[in-house]
Scaffold this active site. Structure first.
Site, PDB file in Angstrom:
ATOM      1  N   HIS A   1      39.921  55.078  61.821  1.00  0.00           N
ATOM      2  CA  HIS A   1      39.844  56.542  61.771  1.00  0.00           C
ATOM      3  C   HIS A   1      38.378  56.936  61.869  1.00  0.00           C
ATOM      4  O   HIS A   1      37.546  56.408  61.136  1.00  0.00           O
ATOM      5  CB  HIS A   1      40.453  57.049  60.461  1.00  0.00           C
TER       6      HIS A   1
ATOM      7  N   ARG B   1      38.451  68.568  62.116  1.00  0.00           N
ATOM      8  CA  ARG B   1      38.063  68.748  63.514  1.00  0.00           C
ATOM      9  C   ARG B   1      39.030  69.692  64.203  1.00  0.00           C
ATOM     10  O   ARG B   1      38.639  70.463  65.074  1.00  0.00           O
ATOM     11  CB  ARG B   1      37.988  67.388  64.217  1.00  0.00           C
TER      12      ARG B   1
END
Lengths: 542, 241
Positions: free
Chosen positions: A320, A340
């Site tokens: 990740h 994000r």
């Protein structure tokens, strides 16, 4: 607690100086060719020496991470001659091994078919990676979205290697699963007008992730745990599986377990077994830190491999991109991809972006590793860890003041505990081991290649190809948990049980010895990571 | 520095969480360790520090060990949980008091709020529970990880985590609404509206599929007035063959 040390504050000032210009900057997505090149040069999956070939057994010839291969070659706990398979502790129709979201949903749907269902779990019921899922669950319900777009996104994210039959049922079942969870009382986020809120994760062409703040998995798991209790399903906690048991025809017929409180070892006989034991993160592939739960030690893969179940894509590990790099106490912990999705940007030590934030995880992680390792544009912590900034205050700037408190209360609280106010200061991140993309090969009903052995959730593989999209894991555990539960319950009504046996364990070990592979010093399955003494100290894994 | 675990003395480095300090001391956890990230409630720990009469409660994975800290883990708190079926509770505004009548015993001592490692205003939501304000209980308690710290200290013997869980489930099931679009999509899928396009997609070669993939139209971040240029994608491409 105080915030960042002065050395890092200097870097934050550079990031702040470029923030308003960056806010409107457009970065193009990479082409498929550029993606492939980036992966091959920087993704840890492609590093020399990280994987090796399995040399015997059903999965001979497949490449897996060394840490998993070691366990495949390790020594089992149980001496079969010491176990009396004639006296099972319990007999059930559906035995669910694992107490996360996959196991809980499998048990609920099996029980609803009216069969005797039992859950066993290594730790507490609910202790799992499910509970740690922050971002949310995908389902194509938006007006301009469709299961076909969900299918395309998922296949593209997986490198077009995903098994189409599994992706097909994943995207078809998604809206129904979302409704099922909402009807159990899961508080999915709503917009001001009361409509379901959906946000982006990497690799999605539509906003499709449904969240419960940044506690999505925890909110779902606490509801499911209560639902399992209320449906009267028995749960044996602190009782990990040590082996699967087969009958004379090689069909799965139960499992051997240990009660961790008393040391008692016992046999549970069952007509079908559903493995929902989760992933591999706590093996620390290539020495990376992990977002995973304490119990994520690949136990299910190990015992299923011995029982003859095929695996797929187990060489593909997901890193990740936004694991915590500072403070040291939080090293490797997940910082939700939803940041994000809500406009936070990845920024290097020069205050510049280097990748589109909604690229898939494998791409974003590779770009981050390139930025830090090759281009030397990372930011160093006092402990020597290097990372790049996730500019979280930008979320407040672009989406309105108070957004972080509303959407990310958990991450706000976690960093606040360590003196960092993420509404005003960025978070230093670096890729962290997050997910096993592959696992036990299953079909649409969660059946493995061993008869009457099913698998659901992270322990299974195929649906995500070589790289899972954000929001598809919370979905896959329930889609395949439900399907496995229903199918296993139906199957159990037709089965006449055979003679239980552990011969396959003996034969497997003999075979290891014949190949000169048996590692007596490695106990397998692993059950618990060992962080004692010096191992408790943080190391920077770069 | 020195810490004391269950009364035993260990020397550990500074700067570690209680959890890692115990591991450094040689503990390999079975109970009392879960997500290691502050969301599972497994590592509930009681401790005292020198020159402080107070007994404090914390999550071991989220709290730094301090010199001369006395540490005891409380990995399991028995709590009162009532079996009910959430789908059958609709239209009962006083459901919290009916299922958990002990909430009326609350003394408003505020101990629950004080010990909550998630900094939840527990007493405040209990007051709301008594008044039947289900939505408020649901929202105020949302960060509850069911560690049981409040329940272990409550002089009125209330299991606040399960009262709050009932409120949240009732709110999620009976007070929030789902958009008609969700049922519509489920119906469409059931009626086979996407069967043909999914069948076609699944038969494409890798090259054909990636060709279609790269033509996807990306919904923008601010999509309040956005519409795709081609709402029929990818059906239009597949029909062209």
């Amino acid at each position: 607690m105080k915030s960042y040390p002065e050395s890092m504050m200097a870097s934050i000032r550079i990031l702040e100086a470029t923030r308003s210009a960056r806010a409107e900057e457009e970065i193009p997505m990479l082409s498929l060719k550029e993606r492939q090149e980036l992966l091959q040069r920087f993704h840890p999956d492609y590093r020399e020496g990280g994987r090796r070939e399995i040399r015997m057994g059903i999965n001979q010839g497949q490449r897996v991470p060394n840490e998993l291969a070691d366990l495949f070659e390790g020594k089992g706990f149980i001496k079969p001659e010491e176990v009396d398979l004639g006296r099972p502790k319990e007999e059930v129709d559906v035995l669910v091994v694992g107490g996360g979201g996959g196991g809980a949903s499998a048990a609920l749907f099996a029980r609803a078919e009216g069969v005797r269902t039992l859950i066993t779990t290594k730790l507490r019921f609910g202790d799992s990676n499910t509970i740690m899922a922050e971002g949310g669950i995908q389902a194509a319900v938006g007006p301009y979205d469709s299961p076909a777009l969900h299918y395309l996104d998922t296949m593209g994210g997986g490198g077009f290697e995903n098994l189409p039959n599994l992706v097909d049922v994943l995207v078809r079942d998604a809206p129904m699963i979302l409704k099922w969870l909402a009807c159990l009382g899961v508080m999915f986020d709503r917009k001001e007008d009361g409509d379901l809120l959906a946000s982006f994760a990497g690799g999605q062409c539509r906003r499709r992730v449904h969240s419960a703040a940044d506690y999505t998995g925890m909110e779902i798991m606490r509801v499911m745990r209560e639902e399992v209790y209320q449906r009267g399903i028995e749960v044996l906690e602190f009782s990990p599986a040590l082996e699967l048991v087969l009958d004379e025809k090689g069909r799965c017929s139960g499992g051997l377990f240990i009660n961790l409180d008393t040391g008692e070892r016992f046999f549970i006989r069952s007509k079908t077994v559903i493995l929902a034991t989760g992933g591999i993160g706590r093996l620390h592939i290539q020495g990376f830190p992990t977002t995973n739960h304490y119990g994520a030690t690949a136990d299910g893969l190990v015992i299923a491999n011995r029982a003859g179940a095929k695996i797929i894509f187990m060489d593909a590990i997901q890193f990740h991109p936004t694991g915590t790099a500072y403070p040291d106490q939080l090293l490797g912990l997940l910082v939700s991809e939803a940041f994000r999705g809500w406009s936070a940007q990845l920024v290097n030590c020069e205050g510049k972006r280097f990748i589109h934030e909604l690229e898939t995880r494998d791409i974003t992680s590779s770009a981050t590793i390139r930025e830090v390792v090759e281009r030397k544009k990372g930011v160093q912590t006092p402990a020597g860890m290097r990372g790049i900034w996730l500019d979280t205050p930008l979320v407040e700037l672009k989406k309105g003041k108070g957004t972080i408190h509303r959407i990310f209360p958990h991450l706000f609280h976690r960093f606040h505990t360590f003196g960092i106010d993420i509404t005003k200061e960025p978070i230093l991140v670096y890729p962290t081991q997050h997910y096993q993309n592959g696992g036990l090969l299953i079909n649409e009903n969660g059946e493995t290649t061993v008869e009457n052995l099913f698998a659901a959730g992270e322990v299974s593989g195929g649906v995500h190809g070589r790289n899972r999209l954000g929001g598809n894991s919370l979905l896959d555990i329930f889609v395949f948990g439900r399907r496995a539960g229903i199918c296993a319950a139906g199957r159990s009504k037709e089965i006449r049980m055979g003679r239980p046996s552990l011969d396959h364990v003996l034969e497997y070990e003999k075979e290891l010895e014949r190949f000169g592979l048996l590692k007596r010093e490695i106990k397998s399955p692993c059950l618990f990571p060992d962080y004692r003494y010096e191992k408790a100290l943080t190391r920077a894994h770069q | 520095m020195i810490i004391h675990v269950f009364g035993k003395r260990y020397e550990v480095p500074e700067g570690l969480t209680i959890q890692k300090a115990m591991e450094y001391a040689g503990y390999q956890f079975i109970r009392g360790c879960g997500c290691r990230g502050g969301v599972c409630g497994a590592c509930l720990t009681e401790y005292r520090t020198p020159q402080d009469y107070r007994l404090k409660v914390a999550l071991a994975c989220q709290t730094l060990a301090e010199p001369e800290m006395q540490i005891a883990q409380s990995p399991f708190i028995p709590m009162h949980q009532v079996p009910y079926q959430i789908e059958k509770l609709g239209g009962r505004p006083n459901v919290l008091g009916e299922i958990y009548p002990e909430i009326y015993r609350c003394l408003q001592c505020n101990t629950c709020t004080r010990v909550c490692p998630m900094e939840i205003p527990v007493m405040e939501f209990m007051a709301s529970a008594i008044r039947g304000e289900i939505e408020k209980v649901a929202l105020l308690s949302f960060q509850c990880i069911l560690c049981g710290a409040c329940a272990s200290k409550c002089p009125a013997e209330i299991s606040q985590p399960y009262v709050a869980l009932l409120a949240r489930r009732f709110y999620g099931r009976h007070l929030l609404t789902l958009p008609g679009r969700l049922d519509e999509r489920i119906r469409e899928i059931g009626e086979g509206k996407y069967d043909e396009i999914l069948r076609q997609l699944s038969r494409l070669s890798r090259e054909e599929l990636s060709g279609i993939y790269t033509q996807r139209e990306q919904e923008p971040q601010d999509s309040s007035r956005w519409m795709p240029k081609n709402p029929d994608f990818p059906g239009n491409l597949l029909r062209k063959g």
